[in-house]
Each structure stands twice: as structure tokens, then as C-alpha cells.
Design an enzyme around this catalytic site. Structure first.
Site, PDB file in Angstrom:
ATOM      1  N   GLU A 127      15.191  43.048 -76.787  1.00 42.44           N
ATOM      2  CA  GLU A 127      14.345  43.750 -75.819  1.00 42.44           C
ATOM      3  C   GLU A 127      12.935  43.913 -76.397  1.00 42.44           C
ATOM      4  O   GLU A 127      12.686  44.855 -77.157  1.00 42.44           O
ATOM      5  CB  GLU A 127      14.917  45.141 -75.538  1.00 42.44           C
ATOM      6  CG  GLU A 127      16.280  45.131 -74.896  1.00 42.44           C
ATOM      7  CD  GLU A 127      16.509  46.418 -74.116  1.00 42.44           C
ATOM      8  OE1 GLU A 127      16.632  46.350 -72.887  1.00 42.44           O
ATOM      9  OE2 GLU A 127      16.524  47.493 -74.741  1.00 42.44           O
ATOM     10  N   ASN A 167      21.452  50.457 -68.014  1.00 48.07           N
ATOM     11  CA  ASN A 167      21.051  51.609 -68.820  1.00 48.07           C
ATOM     12  C   ASN A 167      20.291  52.568 -67.902  1.00 48.07           C
ATOM     13  O   ASN A 167      19.140  52.319 -67.553  1.00 48.07           O
ATOM     14  CB  ASN A 167      20.147  51.117 -69.967  1.00 48.07           C
ATOM     15  CG  ASN A 167      19.594  52.262 -70.798  1.00 48.07           C
ATOM     16  OD1 ASN A 167      20.023  53.413 -70.656  1.00 48.07           O
ATOM     17  ND2 ASN A 167      18.635  51.950 -71.670  1.00 48.07           N
ATOM     18  N   TRP A 168      20.966  53.652 -67.533  1.00 48.25           N
ATOM     19  CA  TRP A 168      20.327  54.618 -66.627  1.00 48.25           C
ATOM     20  C   TRP A 168      19.265  55.454 -67.336  1.00 48.25           C
ATOM     21  O   TRP A 168      18.506  56.173 -66.694  1.00 48.25           O
ATOM     22  CB  TRP A 168      21.378  55.577 -66.043  1.00 48.25           C
ATOM     23  CG  TRP A 168      22.268  54.989 -65.007  1.00 48.25           C
ATOM     24  CD1 TRP A 168      22.414  53.672 -64.683  1.00 48.25           C
ATOM     25  CD2 TRP A 168      23.168  55.720 -64.154  1.00 48.25           C
ATOM     26  NE1 TRP A 168      23.354  53.538 -63.684  1.00 48.25           N
ATOM     27  CE2 TRP A 168      23.836  54.781 -63.336  1.00 48.25           C
ATOM     28  CE3 TRP A 168      23.484  57.077 -64.007  1.00 48.25           C
ATOM     29  CZ2 TRP A 168      24.785  55.148 -62.383  1.00 48.25           C
ATOM     30  CZ3 TRP A 168      24.438  57.435 -63.060  1.00 48.25           C
ATOM     31  CH2 TRP A 168      25.073  56.487 -62.256  1.00 48.25           C
ATOM     32  N   LYS A 169      19.261  55.426 -68.673  1.00 52.82           N
ATOM     33  CA  LYS A 169      18.377  56.317 -69.461  1.00 52.82           C
ATOM     34  C   LYS A 169      18.617  57.757 -69.007  1.00 52.82           C
ATOM     35  O   LYS A 169      19.727  58.094 -68.604  1.00 52.82           O
ATOM     36  CB  LYS A 169      16.922  55.874 -69.338  1.00 52.82           C
ATOM     37  CG  LYS A 169      16.773  54.382 -69.641  1.00 52.82           C
ATOM     38  CD  LYS A 169      15.371  53.923 -69.836  1.00 52.82           C
ATOM     39  CE  LYS A 169      15.380  52.430 -70.146  1.00 52.82           C
ATOM     40  NZ  LYS A 169      14.076  51.910 -70.463  1.00 52.82           N
ATOM     41  N   HIS A 176      18.241  51.563 -79.306  1.00 50.92           N
ATOM     42  CA  HIS A 176      17.272  51.267 -78.248  1.00 50.92           C
ATOM     43  C   HIS A 176      15.863  51.600 -78.760  1.00 50.92           C
ATOM     44  O   HIS A 176      15.688  52.562 -79.510  1.00 50.92           O
ATOM     45  CB  HIS A 176      17.598  52.082 -76.987  1.00 50.92           C
ATOM     46  CG  HIS A 176      16.800  51.648 -75.800  1.00 50.92           C
ATOM     47  ND1 HIS A 176      15.499  52.037 -75.614  1.00 50.92           N
ATOM     48  CD2 HIS A 176      17.103  50.838 -74.762  1.00 50.92           C
ATOM     49  CE1 HIS A 176      15.039  51.470 -74.510  1.00 50.92           C
ATOM     50  NE2 HIS A 176      15.996  50.738 -73.976  1.00 50.92           N
ATOM     51  N   GLU A 208      13.461  53.034 -77.447  1.00 50.20           N
ATOM     52  CA  GLU A 208      13.008  54.404 -77.149  1.00 50.20           C
ATOM     53  C   GLU A 208      13.549  55.368 -78.204  1.00 50.20           C
ATOM     54  O   GLU A 208      12.871  56.322 -78.595  1.00 50.20           O
ATOM     55  CB  GLU A 208      13.450  54.804 -75.732  1.00 50.20           C
ATOM     56  CG  GLU A 208      12.602  54.086 -74.684  1.00 50.20           C
ATOM     57  CD  GLU A 208      13.258  53.897 -73.332  1.00 50.20           C
ATOM     58  OE1 GLU A 208      14.291  54.525 -73.050  1.00 50.20           O
ATOM     59  OE2 GLU A 208      12.727  53.084 -72.550  1.00 50.20           O
ATOM     60  N   GLY A 252      10.245  48.560 -69.129  1.00 50.45           N
ATOM     61  CA  GLY A 252       9.693  49.499 -68.158  1.00 50.45           C
ATOM     62  C   GLY A 252       8.256  49.216 -67.760  1.00 50.45           C
ATOM     63  O   GLY A 252       7.598  50.055 -67.155  1.00 50.45           O
ATOM     64  N   SER A 271      12.305  44.676 -68.156  1.00 47.88           N
ATOM     65  CA  SER A 271      11.849  44.397 -66.791  1.00 47.88           C
ATOM     66  C   SER A 271      12.653  43.304 -66.088  1.00 47.88           C
ATOM     67  O   SER A 271      12.095  42.475 -65.371  1.00 47.88           O
ATOM     68  CB  SER A 271      10.344  44.077 -66.790  1.00 47.88           C
ATOM     69  OG  SER A 271       9.613  45.212 -67.229  1.00 47.88           O
ATOM     70  N   GLY A 329      17.322  48.297 -67.118  1.00 50.06           N
ATOM     71  CA  GLY A 329      16.993  49.713 -67.006  1.00 50.06           C
ATOM     72  C   GLY A 329      16.662  50.064 -65.570  1.00 50.06           C
ATOM     73  O   GLY A 329      17.541  50.273 -64.726  1.00 50.06           O
ATOM     74  N   GLY A 330      15.362  50.093 -65.257  1.00 46.93           N
ATOM     75  CA  GLY A 330      14.872  50.539 -63.952  1.00 46.93           C
ATOM     76  C   GLY A 330      15.604  49.947 -62.750  1.00 46.93           C
ATOM     77  O   GLY A 330      15.990  50.679 -61.827  1.00 46.93           O
TER      78      GLY A 330
END
Ligand code: PGA
Length: 237
Positions: free
Chosen positions: A163, A8-10, A93, A95, A169, A201, A222-223
Site C-alpha cells: 500500500e 478495511n472500514w478503519k 497499516h 496509519e 485515501g 484508492s 478502504g473508502g
């Protein structure tokens, strides 16, 4: 065994980033035996699709609207994403739930539109730190799951991604015991054997032990998916 790895590049990336990413990861993409889905921001979907041609890597999006088309300025429908070549969409998600007011009913509607368009829904659920500390993590995640899962969901068209919000993150991964406990609870609360992913994470350092847990079929990253060196090691886990 083949695992599912979703990137997930966001809201990150650029055309230059994409080019460098592919240069760094092309060999790892052809070598991996895992099932990989990469979800860039909408504008980069066509370029990534072209770059991934000939590989087994699938293209995914990060959100969609519930309508097929119409006067919804700025929105993108599931059909449009399927038309572009997407095979999956991340839905619900945390977010989006926190920053864009998405509730279970909306998430359920979106997931069913993703299914109608012939794609997989990567359905995200997870508890807040307050909920966990109050001892209601399992109850809250189970409620969220049943409120967000549409009748159209099958193990073929839906991945469920657990999640925990406090792990996203933050660099704080849920403990292996907490992941095991929650994945077992999710497994037991659904009649169908949905593939279950963990997200929060995940890095090249912890991915192996997470993927070895029972009831963990994959990870949502993600990151670390934005760092070619890290992602390369995750792909080969
Ligand atoms: P993270 O994000 O890996 O950066 O924690 C995961 C996610 O939000 O899907």
C-alpha cells in the site's frame, strides 16, 4: 481465478450502518466466488460475525496488541480476536505506523502473535511519496517487508499488502506499471509464494485491471468498501 478482497472500514461504521450494509450486500456476499475478509472496528466484530453466519465471508480485525493479556488498558489481544471468531488481522497499516508509532519490530511481533492465535496476518508495507521520488521505493519496501515479516509467516497464514502511502485515501492509485514492478520485486525478494494484495484508492472503476496484473492476488480496499454500491461491484470483479 479466485481473488482475495479485504475491506478495511478503519474507524467508520455504526450498528445502523452495519444493518444497511448487510441488507445491500447480502446477495453479493452469497454470489461472490472471491475470498472476502471484512475488517470493521473492534466493537462491531460480534454483530458482523452474526450477520455473516452461513456465508463464506471471513471476519478480520484492524490491529491487536502483542501481549496475550495483562495490564494494557484499552488494548485487545490476538487471542481475544480469535476467541470472537476473527480469522485475520490487519497488521502494520501505514496509519498505525505513522500515527501510533509502530515500527517494523513491533509489527513483526504483532504478526507473530496473530499467527500464534491461529489467524492470518494481513501485513501492510508501502513507501512514502518522498521515498518514491528519491528513487528508493523498492529498496525501502523490501527493507520494511523483511523487518516486519516474522519467522512464523507462511503463505497460508500471511497476506502481504503493498500500500503506497501516497495512494491511500487520496484517490491517486499507483499506476499499473508501478504496481507490477513492486509486486514483482516483492515476489522476488521472498522465498515463499505469499499472496500479494495491492491497496491504495482501489475502486469499482480500477479494480479489474489491478486484479489482472501478474503477482496481484487481491486488493485491500478502504473508502470504497464503505460504499455498498461500489463494494458490490468490487466483490464481483
Ligand atoms: P483506501 O484505503 O482504499 O481508502 O485508499 C486503503 C487502506 O488504507 O487500506
Amino acid at each position: 481465478m479466485k481473488k482475495i478482497i479485504v475491506a478495511n472500514w478503519k474507524m467508520n461504521g455504526s450498528l445502523l450502518f452495519l444493518e444497511n450494509y448487510m441488507t445491500s450486500l447480502r446477495t453479493a456476499f452469497s454470489a461472490t466466488r472471491n475470498q472476502i475478509v471484512i475488517c470493521p472496528p473492534f466493537p462491531y466484530l460480534p454483530a458482523l460475525l452474526t450477520a455473516l453466519e452461513g456465508s463464506s465471508i471471513k471476519l478480520g480485525a484492524q490491529n491487536c496488541h502483542t501481549a496475550t493479556n495483562g495490564a494494557f488498558t484499552g488494548e485487545v489481544s490476538a487471542n481475544m480476536l480469535a476467541d470472537l471468531g476473527c480469522q485475520a488481522v490487519i497488521i502494520g497499516h501505514s496509519e498505525r505506523r505513522a500515527m501510533f508509532g509502530e515500527n517494523d519490530a513491533l509489527v513483526r511481533d504483532k504478526a507473530s502473535k496473530v499467527h500464534d492465535a491461529g489467524m492470518k496476518a494481513i501485513l501492510c508495507i508501502g513507501e512514502s511519496l518522498e521515498t518514491r521520488e528519491a528513487g528508493f521505493a523498492i529498496k525501502s519496501v523490501s527493507q520494511q517487508l523483511h523487518g516486519s515479516l516474522p519467522a512464523s509467516a507462511t503463505p497460508e497464514n500471511t497476506y502481504i499488502a503493498y500500500e503506497p502511502i501516497w495512494a491511500i485515501g487520496t484517490g491517486i492509485t499507483a499506476s499499473l506499471d508501478a504496481i507490477s514492478e513492486m509486486h514483482l520485486a516483492i515476489r522476488q525478494s521472498t522465498d515463499s509464494p505469499f499472496p500479494l494484495l495491492y491497496g491504495g484508492s482501489v475502486t469499482e472503476v480500477n479494480v479489474k485491471e489491478i486484479l489482472q496484473l501478474p503477482n496481484v492476488d487481491g486488493v485491500l480496499v478502504g473508502g470504497a468498501s464503505l460504499k455498498p454500491d461500489s463494494f458490490q461491484q468490487i466483490l464481483s470483479s
